[in-house]
Design a protein around this motif. Structure first.
Motif, mmCIF file in Angstrom:
data_model
loop_
_atom_site.group_PDB
_atom_site.id
_atom_site.type_symbol
_atom_site.label_atom_id
_atom_site.label_comp_id
_atom_site.label_asym_id
_atom_site.label_seq_id
_atom_site.Cartn_x
_atom_site.Cartn_y
_atom_site.Cartn_z
ATOM 1 N N LYS A 146 0.827 -1.210 0.000
ATOM 2 C CA LYS A 146 0.000 0.000 0.000
ATOM 3 C C LYS A 146 0.857 1.254 0.000
ATOM 4 O O LYS A 146 0.522 2.238 -0.684
ATOM 5 N N ARG A 147 1.957 1.213 0.747
ATOM 6 C CA ARG A 147 2.850 2.375 0.787
ATOM 7 C C ARG A 147 3.484 2.604 -0.570
ATOM 8 O O ARG A 147 3.611 3.743 -1.033
ATOM 9 N N ALA A 195 10.531 10.149 -16.362
ATOM 10 C CA ALA A 195 9.769 10.341 -15.119
ATOM 11 C C ALA A 195 8.879 9.150 -14.832
ATOM 12 O O ALA A 195 8.758 8.698 -13.678
ATOM 13 N N GLN A 196 8.248 8.603 -15.864
ATOM 14 C CA GLN A 196 7.399 7.426 -15.673
ATOM 15 C C GLN A 196 8.224 6.207 -15.254
ATOM 16 O O GLN A 196 7.769 5.376 -14.459
ATOM 17 N N ALA A 255 7.775 3.968 -11.903
ATOM 18 C CA ALA A 255 7.697 2.500 -11.928
ATOM 19 C C ALA A 255 8.789 1.865 -11.078
ATOM 20 O O ALA A 255 8.633 0.743 -10.579
ATOM 21 N N ALA A 256 9.889 2.604 -10.911
ATOM 22 C CA ALA A 256 11.032 2.051 -10.156
ATOM 23 C C ALA A 256 10.857 2.174 -8.644
ATOM 24 O O ALA A 256 11.683 1.648 -7.890
ATOM 25 N N GLN A 270 3.678 5.803 -5.508
ATOM 26 C CA GLN A 270 3.575 5.847 -6.969
ATOM 27 C C GLN A 270 2.443 6.773 -7.408
ATOM 28 O O GLN A 270 2.579 7.519 -8.385
ATOM 29 N N ALA A 271 1.331 6.735 -6.648
ATOM 30 C CA ALA A 271 0.206 7.621 -6.975
ATOM 31 C C ALA A 271 0.591 9.082 -6.786
ATOM 32 O O ALA A 271 0.244 9.946 -7.614
ATOM 33 N N GLN A 272 1.329 9.375 -5.708
ATOM 34 C CA GLN A 272 1.792 10.747 -5.474
ATOM 35 C C GLN A 272 2.729 11.204 -6.591
ATOM 36 O O GLN A 272 2.616 12.328 -7.098
ATOM 37 N N ALA A 273 3.646 10.314 -6.944
ATOM 38 C CA ALA A 273 4.588 10.667 -8.009
ATOM 39 C C ALA A 273 3.864 10.825 -9.333
ATOM 40 O O ALA A 273 4.189 11.714 -10.147
#
Length: 863
Positions: free
Chosen positions: A255-256, A299-300, A304-305, A261-264
């Motif tokens: 979840k973290r 950036a994507q 993903a990383a 990833q959602a924030q980024a």
């Protein structure tokens, strides 16, 4: 017939006998006092120290577990724990580590919660902060910076990046505190800032640190409240609790990751929109569009990383000093299992001799009482009262002194290492009962055994003095060449020695026992002191351990060798492995794979302990330390099972066992490592050797290395050595108690046995005085015998001390520590000189007594 009842006149006679032989009564009382004091005091020390720590942990609500994450913790993690608040109490903590540029000290700035539910601070001076401009410091800060006082100004002064973490950096010091998390005085744990180790902590109000990310969550499971720490039950419940904590928080890692990833991804929306807008306005392949698309793609890829964070779980055993304190108490407990029993056995032996002599002396009085009609019970009651009073008074005084002195003294010796409150003494009634039973057995039991024969004798037999022992021809007399060359006095001395075999045996055993305890005390001091000297001066020849996240880079290599301080370094893989075997406690060892392995000898000496023959790492097996081999009962040629984290267990072949005293190690060649683990080693560590350097230069070197990317920690061996010596210094004070107590017992034993010897032969000594022997010659008549017995006791004590020392070492050692088993020759010399000095002192006292002997009274006959 007077009967069994004791008359007032007879009771007065008993009291008069005690007063007339007060020296003998005092000697019995003193021996029992020493034995009981030592036994009950040392036996109570370990439990007292453990109880002090247990009470402190409970009062300050020390956390049982802690959770951290490589990406910080959030309110979502708090909510998970909140669902299980019926099983635990938790407290979120925020902190920031800074390297103080003005004094090169690394400080952890911690937020002090408004309500301290766990890890409550103990105020040493002043009070807790109430406002944002106030601060409290760890008590260790005042030891490092004596100028810091309540009311002084404290300033955080670090790099611009670290300074930016705080809303303010200047504070007023309002107090000094101790945290139950850090019971050890100097060690405050590790960090990735500065030199890699924390110097002290400071506590501020919540608004001082800007970051809202939770650094650590402390947890206390309710099922551990009331459970004694360090016990098997505590360890079992703690393992279950830790496993449960991991299960609860395991989903949080995914979840973290998704949240990050959602924030980024949300931050990428403007770039995505700009790219889409430009794509609709210009043809494909336009330079500006290609540039934007390339930026978006990178950036994507970064989004993903983003990997799942790693949750780190620790418990009390990871707190600096927590486990070490327990190990020190266990050392005291181990010493208390044998040493006091040995001590009290010597006291019992001397009491037996003394009471036997008393019965012999009072034969005439016993015969008179029996002739007057006193029953055996009434006649024997004198000895029961005499011995019982000595036993009861000696035991009572011994318990009061021992239980109140020894635990406090030993705990105070450890006080320089730990910031625990003073201990509360406790009376362990089982040990007191054992001590009293032994004291009564030594006096009343001995008297009953000796009286059994005399009380069944007729009054006429008792009224006659016991016939002196007949002299016997010695084997030595058959050696005519030597016997004819001995003087008359020397012949008399030898005949007297072997004439009274019981006295000879008791004296030799008594002196040997005391000598053995003193040798053991001095030997322990040497064995403990040898740990640091041999480990850090003879076996380890490096000054720093640099730990990296992976293989060495060119930049790291250059940083490592830069500067005048650097002399040489060795690259190796160092990883922690667990050693497993059924029936033996699991041990942790450092697995080292040096590259090249032939160069290891320049930094670490691998050798056999007894022969000092060098050991070389081969490609057909591993070299392990001696203590590890002892624990698992293996030797060169055997196999051992080890496990690397995240891998299956592996069996390794032991090619040699090397000398080592601190912690465990396993060394392999790169070739053998590949054969066992089917992979190449990752050289993540360097052993570094310095030229002559000051502490300040070493810290500066560590600070510079830690600024390099990939460098995780720098451990300075000078710090490790100082900590090790400090721990061993406190053990030396404990050993000093054993030496002084054994010496005191030796003095009393020699006095008592010599006094008995003189009392037994007072007619003989009076006779030679009548024959016009000088006072000095009379004293030498006894002293020659005493000297021979003392020397025999010293010789026997050397062998007995060697065995006792080995036994104590085996008992007192912890799993991660090996004492040097060798007794220094000076230990034998010191113990022998002390014993001889006590013998001379006793003879000086006897000389004064012999000068005052009334010859007429002594030579009166009952015939």
């Amino acid at each position: 017939m007077v009967g069994a009842a004791m008359t007032a006149a007879y009771f007065k006679t008993i009291m008069r006998e005690i007063w007339s032989s007060k020296a003998r009564f005092a000697s019995i009382l003193l021996i029992i006092f020493l034995g009981v004091a030592f036994y009950t005091g040392i036996r109570a020390t370990g439990p007292d120290m453990s109880q002090a720590a247990n009470d402190y942990y409970a009062k300050q609500k020390l956390a049982t577990n802690s959770v951290q994450s490589t990406m910080g913790l959030t309110k979502a993690d708090i909510r998970v724990l909140n669902q299980h608040r019926s099983q635990l109490t938790y407290q979120a903590t925020r902190y920031a580590d800074v390297n103080q540029l003005n004094n090169s000290q690394v400080v952890r700035v911690m937020v002090l919660p408004t309500t301290q539910r766990l890890n409550r601070l103990r105020i040493v001076k002043g009070r807790l902060p109430r406002h944002a401009n106030e601060i409290v410091l760890d008590a260790q800060a005042q030891r490092l910076q004596p100028k810091l006082k309540v009311g002084s100004t404290y300033r955080i002064s670090s790099t611009a990046k670290r300074n930016a973490q705080f809303t303010r950096r200047t504070f007023k010091v309002v107090g000094f505190v101790n945290s139950p998390t850090y019971v050890e005085n100097t060690n405050r744990g590790v960090t990735n800032v500065g030199k890699g180790t924390l110097d002290y902590l400071v506590y501020v109000r919540p608004q001082v640190i800007k970051s809202s990310v939770i650094t650590r969550i402390d947890v206390q499971f309710k099922n551990l409240r009331g459970v004694t720490p360090y016990t098997a039950k505590y360890r079992r419940l703690n393992r279950e609790n830790t496993a449960q904590l991991k299960r609860w928080l395991k989903p949080q890692a995914r979840k973290r990751q998704q949240a990050l990833q959602a924030q980024a991804q949300a931050k990428l929306k403007p770039l995505q929109q700009a790219t889409q807008q430009l794509a609709s306005q210009v043809p494909a392949g336009t330079a500006q569009l290609v540039k934007l698309q390339s930026q978006l793609k990178r950036a994507q890829a970064q989004v993903a990383a983003i990997t799942m964070p790693t949750y780190l779980y620790t418990d009390r055993t990871d707190n600096p000093g927590y486990t070490e304190y327990h190990e020190n108490t266990q050392r005291v407990v181990a010493l208390s299992t044998v040493f006091p029993l040995f001590f009290i056995a010597i006291a019992a032996l001397i009491c037996l001799t003394t009471m036997t002599r008393m019965v012999e002396e009072l034969r005439l009085q016993m015969g008179t009482l029996k002739a007057l009609g006193y029953t055996n019970t009434a006649v024997g009651s004198e000895f029961m009262i005499y011995g019982g009073l000595a036993a009861l008074i000696g035991t009572a005084l011994g318990v009061l002194f021992g239980v109140n002195f020894f635990p406090r003294f030993i705990a105070q010796a450890y006080g320089s290492m730990y910031n625990l409150p003073a201990i509360n003494v406790q009376y362990i009634w089982m040990d007191i009962g054992i001590a009293l039973a032994i004291a009564l057995l030594c006096t009343l039991g001995t008297a009953l055994v000796v009286l059994r024969v005399d009380l069944n004798s007729l009054p006429a037999q008792l009224l006659q003095p016991r016939a002196p022992k007949a002299g016997k021809t010695l084997l030595l007399e058959r050696w005519q060449w030597l016997w004819h060359r001995l003087s008359f006095n020397h012949k008399i001395t030898l005949r007297n020695l072997f004439r009274y075999k019981q006295r000879l045996l008791m004296t030799v055993l008594g002196i040997a026992g005391c000598m053995a305890m003193m040798i053991t005390g001095f030997g322990l001091k040497g064995s403990i002191g040898d740990i640091s000297v041999k480990q850090f001066n003879e076996l380890w020849h490096y000054d720093a351990v640099v730990t990296r996240s992976g293989n060495e880079t060119d930049q790291q290599r250059q940083a490592l060798s830069r500067g005048q301080l650097y002399q040489a370094s060795l690259k190796l893989q160092a990883k922690q492995v667990t050693v497993k075997q059924s029936g033996v406690a699991e041990q942790t060892a450092t697995l080292g794979i040096p590259a090249p392995h032939q160069s290891l000898s320049k930094f670490v000496v691998l050798r056999h302990r007894q022969s000092h023959q060098a050991i070389h790492i081969g490609d057909r097996g591993a070299v392990i330390d001696e203590k590890l081999a002892k624990l698992y009962g293996v030797q060169a040629g055997d196999d051992l099972t080890i496990k690397l984290a995240g891998q299956t267990t592996r069996r390794i072949h032991i090619s040699a066992v090397a000398e080592n005293y601190v912690n465990h190690f396993i060394y392999m060649s790169p070739t053998y490592y590949r054969r066992v683990f089917k992979q190449a080693p990752v050289y993540n560590t360097n052993y570094v050797r310095f030229k002559q350097a000051t502490k300040k230069q070493e810290n500066a070197y560590a600070d510079r290395l830690l600024k390099q990317a990939g460098v995780q920690n720098v451990t300075l061996m000078s710090t490790e050595k100082a900590t090790n010596f400090k721990m061993l210094d406190s053990m030396n004070l404990v050993v000093l108690i054993f030496v002084i107590s054994a010496g005191a017992l030796a003095l009393v034993v020699l006095y008592n046995l010599t006094n008995i010897n003189v009392s037994e032969r007072i007619r003989e000594l009076s006779t030679i005085k009548v024959l016009d022997f000088y006072d000095g010659e009379v004293t030498m008549y006894i002293f020659r015998e005493n000297l021979i017995l003392t020397v025999l006791g010293i010789i026997a004590g050397c062998f007995l001390g060697n065995w006792l020392h080995a036994y104590i070492l085996q008992t007192a050692e912890t799993n991660a520590l090996m004492f040097s088993p060798t007794i220094h020759p000076l230990s034998y010399v010191y113990a022998a000189l002390l014993t001889l000095a006590f013998s001379l002192l006793v003879m000086g006292m006897m000389h004064r007594k012999l000068k005052r002997v009334n010859m007429l009274d002594a030579l009166k006959s009952v015939d």
